[in-house]
Design an enzyme around this catalytic site. Structure first.
Site, PDB file in Angstrom:
ATOM      1  N   LYS A   8      40.594   6.109  66.603  1.00  0.00           N
ATOM      2  CA  LYS A   8      39.407   6.438  65.801  1.00  0.00           C
ATOM      3  C   LYS A   8      39.791   7.004  64.440  1.00  0.00           C
ATOM      4  O   LYS A   8      39.190   6.665  63.406  1.00  0.00           O
ATOM      5  CB  LYS A   8      38.528   7.440  66.555  1.00  0.00           C
ATOM      6  CG  LYS A   8      37.311   7.938  65.758  1.00  0.00           C
ATOM      7  CD  LYS A   8      36.372   6.805  65.391  1.00  0.00           C
ATOM      8  CE  LYS A   8      35.255   7.257  64.464  1.00  0.00           C
ATOM      9  NZ  LYS A   8      34.370   8.280  65.032  1.00  0.00           N
ATOM     10  N   LYS A  17      36.298  16.442  57.239  1.00  0.00           N
ATOM     11  CA  LYS A  17      36.714  16.923  58.563  1.00  0.00           C
ATOM     12  C   LYS A  17      37.611  15.900  59.252  1.00  0.00           C
ATOM     13  O   LYS A  17      38.702  16.234  59.733  1.00  0.00           O
ATOM     14  CB  LYS A  17      35.489  17.207  59.432  1.00  0.00           C
ATOM     15  CG  LYS A  17      35.811  17.491  60.903  1.00  0.00           C
ATOM     16  CD  LYS A  17      34.560  17.573  61.747  1.00  0.00           C
ATOM     17  CE  LYS A  17      33.869  16.241  61.946  1.00  0.00           C
ATOM     18  NZ  LYS A  17      34.581  15.350  62.881  1.00  0.00           N
TER      19      LYS A  17
END
Length: 298
Positions: A172, A242
């Site tokens: 991911k 993030k």
């Protein structure tokens, strides 16, 4: 025939809400839900989803618990509560994006309570989540993957089992970093084309027929960047920062330098500084357009 397992779903935000809706509509068994937002819970009131009073109450009843949370700290906090209340044999599936180290730590913590774990972060857009057409990358033992796979099929058209716990997050993070970098490159070329007299739609049409085509071009480019439409309450530059920080955390652990990724990170960090932190992340094209990236941050 054995009764269908009870699903628990925690986190009903931008992606979690539509994912849970698909599960509530498609799963033959019970679906329990928990979120701190009354609006998020109310949005599922037309489904069979049952509200749980707390994380612990949900964990005590659910057989397979799905998480869709903002990041690593929230996942650690919620899984600690689950570990205190769930029965041995429960499975926890984290659909969030977290550091690889967090996934492995959580897996070990839950294993000590005989609770199975899979990191299964999702990719693609909110629209894909609504359609049940996400891509999911799974890190889990084979038997855990086989157990949860029918439930993942409620929300995804593509599921890749990458290996043991942590592999899902590796995949991911690589996916997201490529999306973020591609968005920056496309931003620069769209503005270049526009300033040279070629409108955005023409440029996107031409490039989509050549080797420069991409998912980012066909989705973010056409739907957000060309019309300059960057709504709030979507995946934002703050979330991009993030995820990029998680990439660099992993790179540091592996002793790797990522200069191209560092360049992309500077765009999203600047977007947050400029007050774009809650808008849709392809808004970085506006930094190219107004020349913001030509000046070093203060």
């Amino acid at each position: 025939m054995a009764a269908a397992e009870t699903i628990g779903f925690i986190g009903l935000g931008v992606m979690g809400g539509p994912m849970c809706r698909n599960m509530a509509l498609k799963h033959p068994g019970r679906v329990l839900v928990f979120d701190l937002s009354e609006d998020a819970l109310a949005a599922l009131s037309d489904t069979k989803a049952e509200r749980a009073a707390s994380v612990e109450a949900l964990a005590a009843e659910a057989d397979v618990i799905f998480l869709s949370l903002p990041g690593g700290p929230q996942v650690e906090k919620v899984t600690a509560l689950i570990a205190s209340a769930a029965a041995p044999g429960t499975a926890v599936v984290d659909l969030s994006t977290t550091p690889v180290a967090t996934a492995r730590k959580v897996g070990q913590t839950l294993a000590a309570k005989a609770i199975a774990f899979a990191d299964a972060p999702v990719a693609r857009t909110r629209e894909a989540a609504q359609k049940g057409a996400l891509s999911i990358m799974v890190g889990a033992a084979d038997e855990v993957h086989d157990r949860i796979r029918p439930m993942l099929d409620y929300i995804a058209t593509d599921v890749t089992h990458g290996g043991a716990i942590g592999a899902g997050q590796v995949l991911k993070l690589a996916n997201n970093m490529l999306v973020f970098a591609n968005t920056v490159a496309l931003s620069e070329m769209m503005v270049l084309g526009e300033k040279a007299g070629v409108d955005a739609e023409t440029l996107l049409d031409a490039v989509s027929k050549g080797s420069g085509d991409s998912f980012v071009l066909r989705n973010h480019g056409r739907k957000a960047m060309a019309p300059r439409s960057f709504p709030a309450k979507a995946f934002s530059p703050a979330y991009a920062v993030k995820d990029i920080d998680y990439v660099f955390e992993l790179a540091a652990q592996l002793g790797l330098d990522l200069p191209a990724a560092e360049t992309a990170r500077s765009y999203y960090a600047r977007a947050v500084e400029r007050g774009f932190g809650d808008r849709y992340f392809p808004c970085v094209i506006q930094l190219v357009e107004d020349g913001s990236m030509s000046v070093e941050p203060a």
